[in-house]
Design an enzyme around this catalytic site. Sequence first.
Site, PDB file in Angstrom:
ATOM      1  N   ASP A  10       0.572  -0.863  -0.327  1.00 50.57           N
ATOM      2  CA  ASP A  10       0.174   0.470   0.363  1.00 50.57           C
ATOM      3  C   ASP A  10       0.558   1.191  -0.077  1.00 50.57           C
ATOM      4  O   ASP A  10       1.858   0.806   0.137  1.00 50.57           O
ATOM      5  CB  ASP A  10      -0.456  -0.249   1.213  1.00 50.57           C
ATOM      6  CG  ASP A  10      -2.190   0.847   1.035  1.00 50.57           C
ATOM      7  OD1 ASP A  10      -1.838   1.502   0.363  1.00 50.57           O
ATOM      8  OD2 ASP A  10      -1.811   1.637   2.391  1.00 50.57           O
ATOM      9  N   SER A  11       0.696   2.446  -0.693  1.00 50.12           N
ATOM     10  CA  SER A  11       1.110   3.802  -0.303  1.00 50.12           C
ATOM     11  C   SER A  11       1.299   4.237   0.988  1.00 50.12           C
ATOM     12  O   SER A  11       2.189   5.045   1.392  1.00 50.12           O
ATOM     13  CB  SER A  11       0.441   4.661  -0.798  1.00 50.12           C
ATOM     14  OG  SER A  11      -1.203   5.122  -0.263  1.00 50.12           O
ATOM     15  N   GLY A  43      -2.853   9.082  -4.611  1.00 50.69           N
ATOM     16  CA  GLY A  43      -4.361   9.443  -4.409  1.00 50.69           C
ATOM     17  C   GLY A  43      -4.266  10.496  -5.384  1.00 50.69           C
ATOM     18  O   GLY A  43      -5.134  10.553  -6.020  1.00 50.69           O
ATOM     19  N   CYS A  73      -4.526  -1.425  -1.807  1.00 53.15           N
ATOM     20  CA  CYS A  73      -5.128  -0.120  -2.333  1.00 53.15           C
ATOM     21  C   CYS A  73      -5.438   0.293  -3.489  1.00 53.15           C
ATOM     22  O   CYS A  73      -5.285  -0.093  -4.821  1.00 53.15           O
ATOM     23  CB  CYS A  73      -3.590   1.005  -2.629  1.00 53.15           C
ATOM     24  SG  CYS A  73      -3.580   2.452  -2.829  1.00 53.15           S
ATOM     25  N   ASN A  74      -6.745   0.490  -2.984  1.00 48.98           N
ATOM     26  CA  ASN A  74      -7.818   0.817  -3.639  1.00 48.98           C
ATOM     27  C   ASN A  74      -7.073   2.040  -5.308  1.00 48.98           C
ATOM     28  O   ASN A  74      -7.493   1.444  -6.472  1.00 48.98           O
ATOM     29  CB  ASN A  74      -9.326   1.597  -4.093  1.00 48.98           C
ATOM     30  CG  ASN A  74     -10.282   1.516  -2.072  1.00 48.98           C
ATOM     31  OD1 ASN A  74     -10.813   0.540  -3.021  1.00 48.98           O
ATOM     32  ND2 ASN A  74      -9.898   0.513  -1.291  1.00 48.98           N
ATOM     33  N   THR A  75      -6.966   2.809  -5.137  1.00 48.37           N
ATOM     34  CA  THR A  75      -6.039   3.599  -6.308  1.00 48.37           C
ATOM     35  C   THR A  75      -5.109   3.302  -6.848  1.00 48.37           C
ATOM     36  O   THR A  75      -5.036   3.308  -8.159  1.00 48.37           O
ATOM     37  CB  THR A  75      -5.166   5.101  -5.537  1.00 48.37           C
ATOM     38  OG1 THR A  75      -5.409   5.672  -3.766  1.00 48.37           O
ATOM     39  CG2 THR A  75      -4.998   6.046  -6.048  1.00 48.37           C
ATOM     40  N   GLU A 151      -1.834   8.933   7.670  1.00 47.69           N
ATOM     41  CA  GLU A 151      -0.537   8.936   7.743  1.00 47.69           C
ATOM     42  C   GLU A 151       0.503   8.997   9.065  1.00 47.69           C
ATOM     43  O   GLU A 151       1.397   8.812   9.349  1.00 47.69           O
ATOM     44  CB  GLU A 151       0.741   9.216   6.731  1.00 47.69           C
ATOM     45  CG  GLU A 151       0.216   8.106   5.864  1.00 47.69           C
ATOM     46  CD  GLU A 151       0.580   6.943   5.413  1.00 47.69           C
ATOM     47  OE1 GLU A 151       1.567   6.704   6.330  1.00 47.69           O
ATOM     48  OE2 GLU A 151      -0.556   5.818   5.009  1.00 47.69           O
ATOM     49  N   CYS A 183     -10.711   3.187   0.323  1.00 46.34           N
ATOM     50  CA  CYS A 183      -9.670   3.913   0.262  1.00 46.34           C
ATOM     51  C   CYS A 183      -9.428   2.342   1.690  1.00 46.34           C
ATOM     52  O   CYS A 183     -10.076   3.043   2.754  1.00 46.34           O
ATOM     53  CB  CYS A 183      -9.449   4.829   0.464  1.00 46.34           C
ATOM     54  SG  CYS A 183      -7.624   5.354   1.113  1.00 46.34           S
ATOM     55  N   THR A 184      -8.252   1.996   1.352  1.00 50.25           N
ATOM     56  CA  THR A 184      -7.556   1.119   2.523  1.00 50.25           C
ATOM     57  C   THR A 184      -7.765   2.004   3.740  1.00 50.25           C
ATOM     58  O   THR A 184      -7.504   1.470   4.751  1.00 50.25           O
ATOM     59  CB  THR A 184      -6.767   0.306   1.978  1.00 50.25           C
ATOM     60  OG1 THR A 184      -5.602   0.755   1.594  1.00 50.25           O
ATOM     61  CG2 THR A 184      -7.296  -1.101   1.330  1.00 50.25           C
ATOM     62  N   HIS A 185      -7.316   2.969   4.063  1.00 51.27           N
ATOM     63  CA  HIS A 185      -7.325   4.179   5.035  1.00 51.27           C
ATOM     64  C   HIS A 185      -7.869   4.261   5.897  1.00 51.27           C
ATOM     65  O   HIS A 185      -7.830   4.461   7.550  1.00 51.27           O
ATOM     66  CB  HIS A 185      -6.449   5.503   4.815  1.00 51.27           C
ATOM     67  CG  HIS A 185      -4.739   5.611   4.469  1.00 51.27           C
ATOM     68  ND1 HIS A 185      -4.157   4.607   3.658  1.00 51.27           N
ATOM     69  CD2 HIS A 185      -3.748   5.030   4.864  1.00 51.27           C
ATOM     70  CE1 HIS A 185      -3.211   4.767   3.716  1.00 51.27           C
ATOM     71  NE2 HIS A 185      -2.346   5.318   3.888  1.00 51.27           N
TER      72      HIS A 185
END
Length: 256
Positions: A10-11, A43, A73-75, A151, A183-185
Amino acid sequence: MNNSPIGIFDSGIGGITILNSIKKILPNENIIYLSDNLNSPYGNKSKDKIYKLSSKNTQFLIDNGCKLIVVACNTATTNSIEELRSNFKIPFIGIEPAIKPAAIQTKSGMVGVLATKGTLSSRLFSKTVNDHAKNINIIEQNAEGLVELIEKGFFDGNKIEKKLKKYLFPMVDKGIDHLVLGCTHYPLLIKTIRSLIPKNIKIIDSGKAVAKQTKILIQKNNIESNLIEVKYLFYCNGSPKSLNTILNNKFAINSI
Ligand code: DGL
């Protein structure tokens, strides 16, 4: 049988929500998690840039012996999964906003989607809406700035609430009965989100579905692991602070 690890990237720390779901239903699998937080957020980046980063993350996980990659990560999924699948010979699992279940379950015909600009503007997202939610009112909201705050270690408090109110209240006013966390966040903010919107609005994310899909793909490819004792390895290329926070300092974070 194959005892090599599953690779997840993921980011940043969002994919930890996916790792947690995977751990539950695949307890015998080793896992390597990569947070590309040096390049976070994804994003607002171009499709080309997102593919380049996703490809680099994939190569890192392959070089570290992974047998399957979860793009948590969806993006990254919506902008690069097709290219990843055609350029790497390894099974991939991606994650997309849960539009289909929301469209099936909605009674009001109004569904809110909170996601990044990259996800909402992707061809894959439009296709999913077109295929599964043609007659549903999908209210899209780019949740600008949320990933950056998460983050930095903000999961609640004034800054998070202010942004969430700005993004969620207009959807609530329009009568949504489902809110898709695209979004996974964002599941990391679930308590605050739940406290801000009416109880009748169902919140959905794709974590469990992705874990289930991972298990199916592992079985299909005959690459299940039979380990009794498993190992989880964490890597990041930026500051390890956010990973340490989310993992309660229980694991060593490797810097790359
Ligand atoms: N977790 C990523 C997602 O699911 C965050 C995107 C970003 O880095 O902006 O979309």
